[in-house]
Design a protein around this motif. Structure first.
Motif, PDB file in Angstrom:
ATOM      1  N   ALA A 100      -3.321   7.148 -20.894  1.00  0.00           N
ATOM      2  CA  ALA A 100      -4.525   7.017 -20.065  1.00  0.00           C
ATOM      3  C   ALA A 100      -4.139   7.180 -18.587  1.00  0.00           C
ATOM      4  CB  ALA A 100      -5.148   5.644 -20.285  1.00  0.00           C
ATOM      5  N   PRO A 101      -5.064   7.656 -17.755  1.00  0.00           N
ATOM      6  CA  PRO A 101      -4.778   7.761 -16.318  1.00  0.00           C
ATOM      7  C   PRO A 101      -4.349   6.394 -15.768  1.00  0.00           C
ATOM      8  CG  PRO A 101      -6.818   8.881 -16.842  1.00  0.00           C
ATOM      9  CD  PRO A 101      -6.407   8.128 -18.087  1.00  0.00           C
ATOM     10  N   LEU A 102      -3.473   6.428 -14.783  1.00  0.00           N
ATOM     11  CA  LEU A 102      -2.893   5.210 -14.219  1.00  0.00           C
ATOM     12  C   LEU A 102      -3.173   5.149 -12.725  1.00  0.00           C
ATOM     13  CD1 LEU A 102      -1.033   2.722 -14.622  1.00  0.00           C
ATOM     14  CD2 LEU A 102       0.901   4.260 -14.206  1.00  0.00           C
ATOM     15  N   GLY A 103      -3.812   4.080 -12.280  1.00  0.00           N
ATOM     16  CA  GLY A 103      -4.024   3.857 -10.852  1.00  0.00           C
ATOM     17  C   GLY A 103      -2.815   3.150 -10.270  1.00  0.00           C
ATOM     18  N   VAL A 104      -2.320   3.660  -9.148  1.00  0.00           N
ATOM     19  CA  VAL A 104      -1.129   3.112  -8.505  1.00  0.00           C
ATOM     20  C   VAL A 104      -1.447   2.878  -7.031  1.00  0.00           C
ATOM     21  CG1 VAL A 104       1.276   3.613  -7.859  1.00  0.00           C
ATOM     22  CG2 VAL A 104       0.414   4.324 -10.091  1.00  0.00           C
ATOM     23  N   ARG A 105      -1.010   1.741  -6.498  1.00  0.00           N
ATOM     24  CA  ARG A 105      -1.120   1.470  -5.068  1.00  0.00           C
ATOM     25  C   ARG A 105       0.277   1.633  -4.478  1.00  0.00           C
ATOM     26  NH1 ARG A 105      -5.748   0.923  -2.504  1.00  0.00           N
ATOM     27  NH2 ARG A 105      -4.993  -0.756  -1.216  1.00  0.00           N
ATOM     28  N   ALA A 106       0.443   2.632  -3.626  1.00  0.00           N
ATOM     29  CA  ALA A 106       1.744   2.908  -3.011  1.00  0.00           C
ATOM     30  C   ALA A 106       1.757   2.352  -1.595  1.00  0.00           C
ATOM     31  CB  ALA A 106       2.012   4.404  -2.989  1.00  0.00           C
ATOM     32  N   ALA A 107       2.814   1.626  -1.268  1.00  0.00           N
ATOM     33  CA  ALA A 107       2.996   1.142   0.097  1.00  0.00           C
ATOM     34  C   ALA A 107       3.382   2.328   0.982  1.00  0.00           C
ATOM     35  CB  ALA A 107       4.093   0.088   0.127  1.00  0.00           C
ATOM     36  N   MET A 155       3.384  15.407  -3.497  1.00  0.00           N
ATOM     37  CA  MET A 155       3.073  15.906  -2.152  1.00  0.00           C
ATOM     38  C   MET A 155       1.585  15.706  -1.898  1.00  0.00           C
ATOM     39  SD  MET A 155       5.016  17.370   0.055  1.00  0.00           S
ATOM     40  CE  MET A 155       4.707  17.846   1.714  1.00  0.00           C
ATOM     41  N   LEU A 156       1.258  14.924  -0.874  1.00  0.00           N
ATOM     42  CA  LEU A 156      -0.128  14.773  -0.443  1.00  0.00           C
ATOM     43  C   LEU A 156      -0.367  15.757   0.687  1.00  0.00           C
ATOM     44  CD1 LEU A 156      -0.630  10.875  -0.298  1.00  0.00           C
ATOM     45  CD2 LEU A 156      -1.060  12.448  -2.194  1.00  0.00           C
ATOM     46  N   MET A 157      -1.431  16.547   0.563  1.00  0.00           N
ATOM     47  CA  MET A 157      -1.773  17.543   1.580  1.00  0.00           C
ATOM     48  C   MET A 157      -3.214  17.318   2.012  1.00  0.00           C
ATOM     49  SD  MET A 157       0.170  20.694  -0.278  1.00  0.00           S
ATOM     50  CE  MET A 157      -0.358  20.159  -1.869  1.00  0.00           C
ATOM     51  N   GLN A 158      -3.525  17.752   3.205  1.00  0.00           N
ATOM     52  CA  GLN A 158      -4.852  17.530   3.784  1.00  0.00           C
ATOM     53  C   GLN A 158      -5.151  16.034   3.815  1.00  0.00           C
ATOM     54  OE1 GLN A 158      -7.146  19.859   1.060  1.00  0.00           O
ATOM     55  NE2 GLN A 158      -6.338  21.808   1.834  1.00  0.00           N
ATOM     56  N   VAL A 159      -4.152  15.241   4.286  1.00  0.00           N
ATOM     57  CA  VAL A 159      -4.323  13.798   4.409  1.00  0.00           C
ATOM     58  C   VAL A 159      -5.458  13.553   5.394  1.00  0.00           C
ATOM     59  CG1 VAL A 159      -3.223  11.641   5.138  1.00  0.00           C
ATOM     60  CG2 VAL A 159      -1.925  13.329   3.801  1.00  0.00           C
ATOM     61  N   LYS A 160      -6.416  12.721   4.981  1.00  0.00           N
ATOM     62  CA  LYS A 160      -7.671  12.566   5.720  1.00  0.00           C
ATOM     63  C   LYS A 160      -7.540  11.774   7.015  1.00  0.00           C
ATOM     64  CE  LYS A 160     -10.243  13.329   1.520  1.00  0.00           C
ATOM     65  NZ  LYS A 160     -11.072  12.789   0.463  1.00  0.00           N
ATOM     66  N   SER A 161      -6.632  10.803   7.067  1.00  0.00           N
ATOM     67  CA  SER A 161      -6.343  10.095   8.318  1.00  0.00           C
ATOM     68  C   SER A 161      -4.879   9.699   8.284  1.00  0.00           C
ATOM     69  CB  SER A 161      -7.258   8.874   8.490  1.00  0.00           C
ATOM     70  OG  SER A 161      -7.100   7.973   7.435  1.00  0.00           O
ATOM     71  N   PRO A 162      -4.245   9.606   9.452  1.00  0.00           N
ATOM     72  CA  PRO A 162      -2.800   9.337   9.487  1.00  0.00           C
ATOM     73  C   PRO A 162      -2.427   8.082   8.693  1.00  0.00           C
ATOM     74  CG  PRO A 162      -3.609   9.892  11.681  1.00  0.00           C
ATOM     75  CD  PRO A 162      -4.826   9.730  10.802  1.00  0.00           C
ATOM     76  N   LEU A 163      -1.306   8.173   8.000  1.00  0.00           N
ATOM     77  CA  LEU A 163      -0.781   7.051   7.239  1.00  0.00           C
ATOM     78  C   LEU A 163       0.338   6.408   8.044  1.00  0.00           C
ATOM     79  CD1 LEU A 163      -0.524   8.712   3.699  1.00  0.00           C
ATOM     80  CD2 LEU A 163      -2.410   7.331   4.628  1.00  0.00           C
ATOM     81  N   ALA A 164       0.250   5.102   8.251  1.00  0.00           N
ATOM     82  CA  ALA A 164       1.247   4.379   9.033  1.00  0.00           C
ATOM     83  C   ALA A 164       1.898   3.308   8.160  1.00  0.00           C
ATOM     84  CB  ALA A 164       0.586   3.729  10.246  1.00  0.00           C
ATOM     85  N   ALA A 165       3.129   2.936   8.526  1.00  0.00           N
ATOM     86  CA  ALA A 165       3.852   1.893   7.797  1.00  0.00           C
ATOM     87  C   ALA A 165       2.965   0.657   7.692  1.00  0.00           C
ATOM     88  CB  ALA A 165       5.156   1.566   8.516  1.00  0.00           C
ATOM     89  N   GLY A 166       2.925   0.084   6.504  1.00  0.00           N
ATOM     90  CA  GLY A 166       2.101  -1.091   6.253  1.00  0.00           C
ATOM     91  C   GLY A 166       0.777  -0.760   5.562  1.00  0.00           C
ATOM     92  N   ASP A 167       0.340   0.506   5.638  1.00  0.00           N
ATOM     93  CA  ASP A 167      -0.867   0.933   4.919  1.00  0.00           C
ATOM     94  C   ASP A 167      -0.557   1.006   3.426  1.00  0.00           C
ATOM     95  OD1 ASP A 167      -2.139   1.312   7.377  1.00  0.00           O
ATOM     96  OD2 ASP A 167      -1.936   3.500   7.347  1.00  0.00           O
ATOM     97  N   THR A 168      -1.591   1.206   2.630  1.00  0.00           N
ATOM     98  CA  THR A 168      -1.397   1.502   1.212  1.00  0.00           C
ATOM     99  C   THR A 168      -2.194   2.752   0.866  1.00  0.00           C
ATOM    100  OG1 THR A 168      -3.208   0.065   0.543  1.00  0.00           O
ATOM    101  CG2 THR A 168      -1.012  -0.896   0.486  1.00  0.00           C
TER     102      THR A 168
END
Length: 154
Positions: free
Chosen positions: A134-141, A110-123
């Motif tokens: 080790a910590p893992l960086g992930v890019r989510a569509a 759950m992402l809360m206090q999202v800083k700017s709206p997320l739209a389809a096509g963003d990452t």
């Protein structure tokens, strides 16, 4: 003779302590199918989903994202016919070699206090922190996740 045995035992103990164990492998976690929903109009929360597979038993203990003020690992369950969502304060267990899917209607990020709206096509960048790996960086569509129990074509 007693002195020689004590000295030999001490030497063996020191050698055992300083030797590096052979074939030590660190836990590795693989993330696939990462997606976050677009934020609803006027809202600053959204859900993210991902499938995690750990090489060794591990635990997802926290999530962070520069796109949100807070990120939590949540569970969704139904009690008495009422769907409830709550943070998993101890994180999410990841059994060795088993794919654990965070998906709609179940465990999710759950992402809360999202800083700017997320739209389809963003990452969205997510950093997953584990108990052992080790910590893992992930890019989510950003888009619509596959329906719960649905096939994604992978």
């Amino acid at each position: 003779m007693k002195y020689i045995l004590i000295l030999a035992a001490a030497s063996a103990t020191l050698a055992a302590c300083s030797a590096q164990p052979e074939n030590v492998t660190l836990a590795v976690v693989e993330a696939t199918e990462a997606v976050c929903r677009p934020t609803p109009n006027g809202r600053d929360v959204t859900g993210c989903y991902v499938t995690l597979t750990a090489s060794q038993g591990d635990r997802l203990i926290s999530v962070a994202s520069p796109s949100a003020g807070t990120a939590e690992i949540h569970e969704m369950k139904t009690e008495g016919g009422i769907m409830q969502m709550a943070e998993l304060p101890d994180g999410l267990p990841l059994p060795a070699g088993e794919a654990v899917s965070l998906k709609p209607g179940g465990n999710h990020i759950m992402l809360m206090q999202v800083k700017s709206p997320l739209a389809a096509g963003d990452t969205v960048s997510l950093t997953l922190t584990f108990e052992k790996a080790a910590p893992l960086g992930v890019r989510a569509a950003v888009g619509q996740p596959a329906p719960a129990g649905g096939h994604t074509g992978h």
